[in-house]
Scaffold this motif. Structure first.
Motif: not given
Length: 386
Positions: A260-269, A271-285
């Motif tokens: 979770a980012g400062s917003s309380g939600w996950i904030e992925p890139d 364009q790529t949907l990458r998070t700040g962790y290797e091989r971890v992605y987040a999508v959708g709501d």
């Protein structure tokens, strides 16, 4: 052999599972973990509410994932360790070589509390459909109020579609002349993310059906004793039936995770949907994806498109293919009475959003039916029933 973990059984989770399963070898494993045991598209609830088709006709068990080569584990997720690519659940700990988080959003608890009174319902809660239909079939006079309680909320067109379909239900009962119908939104226009033209199209159709639109009406309280909604601008609107749309909140397991980012939600890139962790992605709501006008709408079509990109990028991380980019393109089916559907499509990353609307007709309704059937078949091996 690779083992991919997917969290969530909605649009994003199912699209990710399908993409991974089609691109991986047979020896590789795909496991989807979700709390719920069935999947249906949000608009299937409105079809049930409008009497178009029962919800069961568009609902499929997630256990059918096994038919398409995906392991399904129904359990409650209690913790996410993105650094270790591990997930804690009520059924134990699962670990993988990659992780796609698609856990959706939950209704704001404070907004759910506003809808505890008699005649008040969460419009998006399928479990409340029988009570909603009962109240709509019992009303003889008074007002049906569709109130957006805050934002962001799922599927921005849905409250307006619901009002139009409720109007049709009341007309079929012959009571519409005695029952007022009002939609209230805290936003200045109906569909800010889609732009002024689409918003005007919706507002015009509401007006044609004598549905009052109260824009810039943010809900302050619901007085259940007086059956009245109080707005922050001082206005009050009475109701006999209240169909409320709670704001969305990040699931606690997401908000409490390192993702979770400062917003309380996950904030992925975005364009790529990458998070700040290797091989971890987040999508959708469960994510916040910024756009020029705010954030990407929380809607299934966007989640599915993001999930396909995330799946391909996860595979690229493992040397299994080329990287992909999500371009912000999306669309939605805007339902009007009489089994007619308008089509809204465009680039939601553009500044301003480059969105176009195709006016409603019956052919677009059939296209919406096909959309549901094709995805249920691809994701779960069984189409919709009509």
């Amino acid at each position: 052999m690779a083992h991919m973990l997917i969290l969530g059984g909605g649009f994003g989770g199912l699209a990710a599972a399908s993409e991974l399963r089609h691109r991986l070898d047979e020896r590789d494993e795909v496991t989807l973990i979700a709390r719920d045991d069935r999947f249906y598209m949000g608009f299937a609830k409105l079809w049930d509410l409008a009497g178009v088709r029962p919800l069961d006709g568009g609902s499929a068990p997630l256990a059918d994932l096994e038919r398409v080569g995906v392991r399904f584990v129904r359990t409650v997720i209690t913790g996410i360790d993105p650094a270790g690519l591990r997930v804690d659940t009520a059924e134990g700990t699962f670990a993988g070589d990659g992780l796609i988080v698609a856990l959706g959003a939950v209704p704001s608890p404070s907004h759910r509390d506003l809808l505890r009174g008699d005649g008040a319902h969460d419009l998006y809660d399928a479990a409340q459909l029988p009570a909603m239909k009962r109240d709509l079939d019992a009303i003889e006079e008074g007002r049906v109020l569709v109130a957006i309680l805050g934002g962001p909320f799922k599927c921005p067109p849905a409250p307006y579609e619901a009002a139009l379909l409720v109007d049709e239900r009341l007309r079929h009962r012959g009571v519409r002349e005695r029952v007022a119908l009002t939609v209230a939104t805290p936003q200045p226009i109906t569909l800010p993310a889609a732009g002024p033209d689409a918003s005007r199209y919706v507002a015009d159709h509401l007006g044609e059906r004598d549905i009052a639109l109260r824009a810039e009406h943010a809900v302050q309280a619901v007085d259940a004793d007086r059956h009245t909604v109080v707005f922050r601008n001082g206005a009050e609107v009475d109701y006999a039936v209240l169909l409320g749309v709670p704001a969305s909140a990040a699931p606690p397991v997401v908000a409490d995770s390192p993702l979770a980012g400062s917003s309380g939600w996950i904030e992925p890139d975005r364009q790529t949907l990458r998070t700040g962790y290797e091989r971890v992605y987040a999508v959708g709501d469960c994510t916040v994806v910024p756009t020029a006008g705010g954030q990407l709408p929380k809607a299934g079509v966007f989640a599915a498109a993001q999930a396909q990109v995330a799946a391909r990028n996860l595979l690229a991380d493992l040397g299994r293919g080329e990287e992909a980019t999500y371009d912000g393109h999306g669309y939605c089916f805007l339902e009007l009475p009489g089994r007619r559907v308008a089509y809204v499509e465009g680039d939601f990353y553009a500044d301003p959003p480059d969105v176009h609307l195709t006016p409603a007709d019956e052919e677009q309704f059939r296209r919406k039916q096909a959309f549901e059937d094709e995805r249920l078949t691809a994701w779960l091996g069984a189409g919709a029933a009509w």
